[in-house]
Design a protein around this motif. Sequence first.
Motif, PDB file in Angstrom:
ATOM      1  N   GLN A 269       0.805  -1.219   0.000  1.00  0.00           N
ATOM      2  CA  GLN A 269       0.000   0.000   0.000  1.00  0.00           C
ATOM      3  C   GLN A 269       0.841   1.274   0.000  1.00  0.00           C
ATOM      4  N   ASN A 270       2.007   1.238   0.646  1.00  0.00           N
ATOM      5  CA  ASN A 270       2.805   2.444   0.862  1.00  0.00           C
ATOM      6  C   ASN A 270       3.901   2.612  -0.188  1.00  0.00           C
TER       7      ASN A 270
ATOM      8  N   THR B  57       7.327   3.174  -5.884  1.00  0.00           N
ATOM      9  CA  THR B  57       7.719   2.004  -5.088  1.00  0.00           C
ATOM     10  C   THR B  57       8.713   1.116  -5.845  1.00  0.00           C
TER      11      THR B  57
ATOM     12  N   ASN C   4      -4.184   1.560  -5.066  1.00  0.00           N
ATOM     13  CA  ASN C   4      -4.653   1.019  -3.787  1.00  0.00           C
ATOM     14  C   ASN C   4      -6.164   0.815  -3.855  1.00  0.00           C
TER      15      ASN C   4
ATOM     16  N   GLY D 181      -1.718   7.755   6.092  1.00  0.00           N
ATOM     17  CA  GLY D 181      -1.813   6.341   5.781  1.00  0.00           C
ATOM     18  C   GLY D 181      -2.313   6.161   4.358  1.00  0.00           C
ATOM     19  N   ALA D 182      -1.819   5.139   3.672  1.00  0.00           N
ATOM     20  CA  ALA D 182      -2.110   4.986   2.243  1.00  0.00           C
ATOM     21  C   ALA D 182      -3.599   4.860   1.951  1.00  0.00           C
TER      22      ALA D 182
ATOM     23  N   HIS E  56       6.886   5.238   6.476  1.00  0.00           N
ATOM     24  CA  HIS E  56       5.865   4.978   5.455  1.00  0.00           C
ATOM     25  C   HIS E  56       5.029   6.224   5.196  1.00  0.00           C
ATOM     26  N   GLN E  57       4.472   6.777   6.279  1.00  0.00           N
ATOM     27  CA  GLN E  57       3.577   7.913   6.105  1.00  0.00           C
ATOM     28  C   GLN E  57       4.326   9.157   5.627  1.00  0.00           C
TER      29      GLN E  57
ATOM     30  N   ASN F 187       4.704   8.688   1.929  1.00  0.00           N
ATOM     31  CA  ASN F 187       3.395   8.853   1.285  1.00  0.00           C
ATOM     32  C   ASN F 187       3.053  10.337   1.148  1.00  0.00           C
TER      33      ASN F 187
END
Length: 369
Positions: free
Chosen positions: A123-124, A148, A164, A271-272, A296-297, A300
């Motif tokens: 997702q990320n 990614t 996503n 969050g994704a 991660h965030q 993103n």
Amino acid sequence: MRIVIACGGSGGHIFPAVALAQGIKTKDKNIDIIFVGSDKALDRRIFEKEGFRYSMLSANKLPYNPSLGTFVFFIKLSLDLLKSLCILIKSRPNVVVGFGGYVAAPVILAACILCIPRVIHEQNVVPGRANAKLFTLADRIAISFEDTKRYLGRYAYKAVFTGNPIRAALLKDDRTGNMKKLGLDADKFTILVIGGSQGAHNLNKAFLQALSQLDANTRSRLQVIHITGTTDYVWASAAYEELALECRVYSFVDRIEEVYSVADLVVTRSGASAIFEIAYFGKPMVLIPYPFAMSHQVENARIFSEKGAAIQIDENDMSPDLIRNSLMDLLKDRKRLNEMAESAKRLSVPDSSYTLAEEILRLGRGRRA
């Protein structure tokens, strides 16, 4: 055909998996889907609400540093691997899909042992710990961000860009109807604040302090929908009463698409799942990434900011003054808000559920049940 989907531990892992299952069922309602989740109450509640069959593993988590907890982790992992083998031997799926998090690990390992085709969805922007270790076992790696690919190294050839997945229920944008349902004024600028996620107390507090610094005339032109989470609900509600500002304060919102549709600006973590849902609705964002999610965030938010869809405010820089100034700048610049909205819409992949479903079905057709 039968498909096993491993996801769990958080809504960020589960909701895209549910969206995928809905996309698969749209293509072929006769396909049998079985979920494998963690034994958290959240997982069970979502699976039961959506009406899918499911099995549960432990809510295990690998410690970041070697300790006695590491030993316990591997004992639980061994037990969950045995249980996963039993689930797959009994269900005989054509393909297994993992959505990251701990639960994906034993299920994908079991699928590898049994030579069942395997798909990992990330997702990320930056792959999580579990997914990064499972890429070597995957036949396909579905990604939500084109960027990614540069984190996949020698596994980049397995990558397929799907976006996503977004739940079907969210694909309903009825701004006028939801304004009336929520009792809001369509002529006021509506700010949606999502502060019910992990570590969001500081966000809730800073935003409310920022509102208190606005002059009365500016506040009279605003209305706020604030999702505070359970912990902050009582004090946040009291704080809004003192501000004398049109607001709707909730600890949790079940029909999130209703508040997405009426917002003119969204202030949230990054969050994704959340930011792709917001992007579908074409809403400009102020993103304040949770700093303790292995970046991660942060990554993103960086992508959405670089693409012009969001303003990024890092946790270390977050202050009531900075949030207030960001809000005032946007309120004075309707052209920029419109451009951010258009950029957000371009980042959305509305058919992601169907794209991912087709990739999985193509892989699964090569294996007889």
